[in-house]
Design an enzyme around this catalytic site. Structure first.
Site, PDB file in Angstrom:
ATOM      1  N   TYR A 167       0.857  -1.191   0.000  1.00 12.66           N
ATOM      2  CA  TYR A 167       0.000   0.000   0.000  1.00 12.66           C
ATOM      3  C   TYR A 167       0.890   1.236   0.000  1.00 12.66           C
ATOM      4  O   TYR A 167       1.861   1.312   0.762  1.00 12.66           O
ATOM      5  CB  TYR A 167      -0.880   0.010   1.252  1.00 12.66           C
ATOM      6  N   GLU A 192      -3.816   7.499  -3.903  1.00  8.29           N
ATOM      7  CA  GLU A 192      -3.676   6.255  -3.141  1.00  8.29           C
ATOM      8  C   GLU A 192      -3.541   5.079  -4.102  1.00  8.29           C
ATOM      9  O   GLU A 192      -4.357   4.926  -4.995  1.00  8.29           O
ATOM     10  CB  GLU A 192      -4.917   6.062  -2.263  1.00  8.29           C
TER      11      GLU A 192
END
Length: 213
Positions: free
Chosen positions: A95, A183
């Site tokens: 991530y 993101e």
């Protein structure tokens, strides 16, 4: 901006989905519902196909369906388009994000070795697995900061160097588009050792829209 992504195209019909899969070649394809909401995988909006025929039949099932995820609310969203993407051999899911931290007035990079669907749960249950670095706006992202993040999430030498390039491109995109958040979840490591943004979510600052006609 140079952030590597898988090959793929958007289709609005089952026939279009099959044609795109044939053009991509290979024997693994991913069919992704295109709606403005996260959590599509859990709601049945991301499926794996092993042939162009299967990509067509999965697209047929998805197009027109109402997809309900934890971000759509109970009414869900109707799927009008699907993304047909090459299937990748992945070894890890990570991530990475860059967001504007309004309290410090600086962009902050966040990264975790626990990429995939439940990053909110990771943040809630094991916040120590999310690593942060703050960027001085006048200086920009410094390579050693990017290396620090790479090592913190368990990448090795050559992969860390690839991450430095990827994060530099990500920061450039963040600044140039007046984003408030970019993101990547997941950022994947392929069997060949490459890093690709498998999925991304981008928010732009409404106050800056006049600069981006």
């Amino acid at each position: 901006y140079g952030v590597a992504v898988p090959a793929g195209k958007v289709a609005s019909s089952p026939e279009g989905a099959e044609a795109i899969a044939k053009d991509l070649g290979g024997t693994r394809f991913v069919v992704k519902a295109q709606i403005h909401a996260g959590g599509r995988g859990k709601g049945g909006g991301v499926k794996l196909a092993k042939s162009p025929d299967e990509a067509e039949s999965l697209a047929k099932q998805m197009l027109g369906m109402t997809l309900v995820t934890h971000q759509t609310g109970p009414e869900g969203r109707v799927v009008g388009r699907v993304l047909i993407e090459e299937g990748l051999q992945m070894t890890r899911e990570l991530y990475v994000s860059v967001v504007l931290d309004r309290s410090s007035g600086k962009p902050v990079f966040m990264a975790s070795s626990e990429g995939g669907m439940d990053i909110e749960e990771v943040a809630h249950k094991t916040p120590d697995k999310i690593h942060r670095i703050y960027v001085e706006p006048g200086v920009g992202l410094v390579p050693f900061q990017a290396r620090q993040l790479g090592f913190a999430i368990g990448l090795e030498g050559p992969q860390v160097n690839k991450l430095v390039k990827l994060l530099a491109s990500l920061y450039e995109a963040f600044v140039a588009t007046d984003a408030s958040m970019v993101e990547i979840n997941p950022l994947v490591v392929t069997a060949a050792g490459d890093l690709l943004a498998l999925d991304a979510k981008v928010n732009f600052d409404d106050n800056a829209l006049y600069r981006h006609p």
